[in-house]
Motif scaffolding. Structure first.
Motif, short mmCIF file in Angstrom:
data_model
loop_
_atom_site.label_atom_id
_atom_site.label_comp_id
_atom_site.label_asym_id
_atom_site.label_seq_id
_atom_site.Cartn_x
_atom_site.Cartn_y
_atom_site.Cartn_z
N GLU A 205 0.83 -1.21 0.00
CA GLU A 205 0.00 0.00 0.00
C GLU A 205 0.86 1.26 0.00
O GLU A 205 0.52 2.26 -0.64
CB GLU A 205 -0.92 0.00 1.21
N MET A 206 1.99 1.23 0.71
CA MET A 206 2.84 2.42 0.77
C MET A 206 3.38 2.80 -0.61
O MET A 206 3.36 3.97 -0.99
CB MET A 206 4.00 2.19 1.76
N VAL A 207 3.87 1.81 -1.37
CA VAL A 207 4.52 2.15 -2.65
C VAL A 207 3.54 2.29 -3.81
O VAL A 207 3.88 2.89 -4.83
CB VAL A 207 5.60 1.11 -3.03
N THR A 208 2.32 1.73 -3.66
CA THR A 208 1.35 1.83 -4.76
C THR A 208 0.21 2.79 -4.45
O THR A 208 -0.46 3.27 -5.37
CB THR A 208 0.74 0.45 -5.08
N GLY A 209 -0.03 3.03 -3.16
CA GLY A 209 -1.17 3.86 -2.77
C GLY A 209 -2.48 3.11 -2.85
O GLY A 209 -3.55 3.70 -2.70
N ILE A 236 1.22 -1.45 -11.08
CA ILE A 236 0.57 -0.22 -10.62
C ILE A 236 1.54 0.95 -10.62
O ILE A 236 1.21 2.06 -11.01
CB ILE A 236 -0.02 -0.43 -9.20
N ASN A 237 2.77 0.68 -10.18
CA ASN A 237 3.80 1.73 -10.10
C ASN A 237 5.06 1.20 -10.78
O ASN A 237 5.82 0.45 -10.18
CB ASN A 237 4.06 2.12 -8.64
N SER A 238 5.28 1.57 -12.03
CA SER A 238 6.39 1.01 -12.81
C SER A 238 7.75 1.47 -12.29
O SER A 238 8.78 0.89 -12.67
CB SER A 238 6.24 1.42 -14.29
N ILE A 240 8.82 1.12 -9.35
CA ILE A 240 9.30 0.21 -8.30
C ILE A 240 10.30 -0.76 -8.92
O ILE A 240 10.07 -1.33 -9.98
CB ILE A 240 8.12 -0.58 -7.70
N SER A 241 11.41 -0.98 -8.22
CA SER A 241 12.43 -1.91 -8.74
C SER A 241 11.99 -3.35 -8.57
O SER A 241 11.12 -3.67 -7.75
CB SER A 241 13.75 -1.69 -8.00
N ILE A 242 12.63 -4.22 -9.38
CA ILE A 242 12.32 -5.66 -9.28
C ILE A 242 12.67 -6.18 -7.90
O ILE A 242 11.96 -7.01 -7.32
CB ILE A 242 13.10 -6.44 -10.37
N GLN A 243 13.79 -5.67 -7.33
CA GLN A 243 14.22 -6.16 -6.02
C GLN A 243 13.18 -5.86 -4.94
O GLN A 243 12.84 -6.73 -4.13
CB GLN A 243 15.56 -5.52 -5.63
N LEU A 244 12.65 -4.62 -4.92
CA LEU A 244 11.65 -4.28 -3.90
C LEU A 244 10.36 -5.07 -4.13
O LEU A 244 9.74 -5.54 -3.18
CB LEU A 244 11.36 -2.77 -3.93
N GLU A 245 9.99 -5.24 -5.39
CA GLU A 245 8.80 -6.03 -5.69
C GLU A 245 8.98 -7.47 -5.19
O GLU A 245 8.06 -8.06 -4.63
CB GLU A 245 8.52 -6.02 -7.18
N SER A 246 10.17 -8.01 -5.38
CA SER A 246 10.44 -9.38 -4.94
C SER A 246 10.31 -9.51 -3.42
O SER A 246 9.78 -10.50 -2.91
CB SER A 246 11.85 -9.80 -5.37
#
Length: 663
Positions: A205-209, A236-238, A240-246
């Motif tokens: 929720e923090m990184v996508t809202g 939703i938020n392009s 964002i890095s792959i690492q944080l998404e992982s």
């Protein structure tokens, strides 16, 4: 609730928040003279005895936690309000907003903000998990962000007490189901990984809202946690890095065994990501940074022209062209291998030669041990430059760091700090069993203030200290308050006077003592009508309300009084003659014995004088025998015949309770 005092010390000042289970108030602790936050359970929960029992147990367990990122719990209690026993929790009062408020205001947070808050939340959970406490309700509404940007996780232990029925109790609980783990939605076994799942949803929720799952009812949302795949944060938020998404996706795996095994491994990944900074996408962008190289190619127009001139096939020429093509292809392959080797060799060499850099965290305000741990986990060195007095920071907190926060330095760099010694400290003297005057003198000598509360005590004499807080020999800053409880002596209780007239003196004494009263003066009185040793008068009438241990005077019969022989020769009264028969035992009763009694007359007039008048009735005559103005108790000697009645008047008003008969 405003204005009520809970636990005899917490005065409710104002309402500052409300959740699905409780209402939060700002209050003042009158004992320690500080502000606190008090969470009072709502009516729908206070009648569930099983819930209340779990609530108290879990809250007391949570009170044992002590961590900079966990909201402190000071006290747990129950108060009788309007005939109901209402449980409450007394917590640390802080100024700030919830993480939910910040997300709503900003729409979504930056990656740096997300990592900064996530690490602090995870550190709080790490401390709780090490104490075998699972939060079970991690959500932005339960995460406070202070004015100095520090995370405070709240409501530890409350969620475990809640039953499954709370899912549909209020719309506020609907907020919790958005962050429930699948095992919570199923009502299955929850553990530390359940908190990790909820934290993953909060990070999402923090990184996508946005929340990953929504629905019209709590049940529909819970089913989505169990069944539906989560939408990728990068969809939703392009940015964002792959690492944080992982990291986020590993937290929110549906099976507990597929998530991070413990919170410490999550913290490590978050801190590794934070330390990499902008270089985290270096591998992803490698293709874009590849250098352009020049390779030989065949010109299609020239090739066509040559083919036109030489219409006829020529084996020799074909062989020659075929050989040339092979040479060109070999050159291309060789050039490719050479450039690739140089390219990968460059980055390998760069990796070997380049010293890793890390961003210095903000450790000002942290406790020494926590700051040291955070610095050393980043591969930096922690060094204490000095320890100094501080009006702003408590003892043991960092008040200065040599490198500004967010500055990048090489691993192994030394960060110097100055640590607060607090204000000038003094040791609290022992005050217990000392008089209030002596306690005040001792505290004044130490530069400390005193806060006094009074209480009855059966063991400590009146005016002496029963208890003190803080305990003796505790170190306090000069000017701090010491709370003392002073004895008021034994509690004064009321008893009702019993009737002992007509009883044997021994029985009368026993009954008076059993009633909680004391024996006063026992005055012997002759009586022609009452047997010896029988009580003929008691100081207080039956039904009079008295304080315990009040003394009660008694008159006790000594039997008939022996009279002197009056039939002596020459006695004028021997033959019943005399002055007009005045001494013949009839008429005005001149033969009755006169005696003097003492009357104690209590006067309560608040210092104002009143007129006191005494009237004697005897032999059918009424006469005033005393009159005077008084403002306090008086004692008078009154003379009269046995059987005479003495009436008392205050300002002309008869006081029947003070009437006495001469016996």
């Amino acid at each position: 609730m405003i204005g009520k005092i809970l636990g005899g010390r917490y005065e409710i000042l104002e309402k500052i928040g409300e959740g699905g289970m409780a209402i939060v108030y700002k209050a003042k602790c009158n004992l320690l003279n500080r502000y606190v936050a008090i969470k009072v359970l709502k009516d729908e929960f206070i009648n569930d005895e099983n819930f209340i029992r779990k609530f108290k147990r879990e809250s007391q367990a949570a009170a044992s936690l002590s961590h900079p990122n966990i909201l402190g719990i000071y006290d747990v209690g129950t108060e009788d309000i309007d005939g109901k026993k209402v449980p409450y929790i007394v917590m640390e009062y802080i100024k700030g907003r919830t993480l939910k408020d910040i997300i709503r205001e900003k729409g979504k947070l930056t990656v740096d903000e997300t990592i900064f808050y996530s690490i602090q939340i995870a550190e709080a959970l790490k401390d709780a998990h090490s104490n075998h406490i699972v939060h079970r309700d991690i959500k932005p509404q339960n995460i406070m962000i202070t004015d100095d940007n520090r995370v405070k996780v709240t409501d530890f232990g409350i969620a475990r007490a809640a039953t499954a029925s709370t899912l549909t109790t209020t719309s506020s609980v609907l907020g919790s189901v958005h962050y429930f783990s699948p095992e919570q939605a199923r009502g299955g076994y929850t553990d530390e990984t359940s908190d990790i799942y909820s934290l993953g949803i909060v990070m999402y929720e923090m990184v996508t809202g946005k929340l990953p799952y929504n629905g019209e009812t709590p049940i529909s949302i819970a089913l989505k946690h169990i069944q539906d795949d989560i939408i990728s944060p990068r969809d939703i938020n392009s940015s964002i890095s792959i690492q944080l998404e992982s990291i986020i996706l590993k937290c929110v795996q549906k099976r507990q065994s597929d998530r991070y095994p413990n919170i410490s491994t999550l913290i490590k990944d978050l801190k590794d990501f934070k330390s990499l900074g902008k270089n985290t996408n270096m591998v992803d962008n490698m293709d874009n940074e590849s250098p352009t190289i020049l390779i030989p190619t065949i010109n299609p127009e020239e090739e066509a022209k040559n083919n036109k001139v030489n219409n006829k096939p020529n084996k020799k020429t074909d062989k020659k062209n075929d050989g040339g093509t092979k040479v060109v292809l070999s050159a291309i392959l060789l050039a490719f291998l050479l450039v690739s080797g140089m390219f990968f060799g460059y980055f390998k060499l760069k990796e070997l030669l380049m010293v890793k850099e890390v961003a210095v965290p903000n450790i000002v305000g942290m406790e020494e041990e926590q700051a040291k741990e955070e610095i050393e986990e980043l591969g930096l060195k922690f060094s204490i430059k000095s320890r100094e007095k501080s009006e702003e920071y408590a003892a043991g907190e960092i008040i200065w760091q040599s490198i500004e926060p967010s500055t990048k330095v090489k691993e192994g760099y030394t960060i110097e700090v100055i640590i607060s010694e607090g204000k000038d400290l003094v040791r609290v003297p022992s005050l217990i069993n000392k008089s209030l005057e002596e306690a005040e003198r001792l505290l004044e000598e130490k530069g400390l203030l005193i806060e006094i509360t009074y209480r009855n005590s059966d063991t400590t004499p009146e005016g002496y200290i029963i208890k003190q807080e803080p305990e003796p020999f505790t170190s306090l800053e000069s000017g701090s308050k010491v709370n003392v409880i002073v004895s008021q002596g034994e509690e004064v209780k009321k008893v009702i006077m019993i009737n002992v007239k007509g009883l044997n003196i021994i029985d009368a004494k026993n009954r008076i003592l059993s009633a909680g009263l004391e024996i006063g003066n026992v005055v012997p009185q002759p009586s022609d009508s009452v047997e010896k040793d029988i009580v003929i008068w008691q100081e207080y009438e039956q039904g009079t309300e008295l304080e315990t241990k009040t003394s009660v005077d008694l008159y006790v019969s000594t039997g008939p009084e022996k009279k002197p022989d009056t039939n002596k020769p020459g006695d004028n009264n021997s033959n019943g003659g005399g002055n007009n028969g005045s001494n013949n035992g009839t008429g005005n009763g001149a033969n009755k014995e006169e005696k003097t009694i003492t009357m104690e007359i209590p006067i309560s007039s608040d210092g104002e004088e009143i007129e006191v008048k005494l009237v004697r009735k005897q032999n059918g005559k009424t006469e005033e025998i005393y009159k005077g103005n008084h403002s306090g108790n008086i004692t008078l000697s009154i003379k009269g015949q046995i059987g005479a009645q003495i009436d008392v008047y205050f300002d002309g008003v008869h006081q029947p309770e003070l009437t006495k008969k001469i016996k």
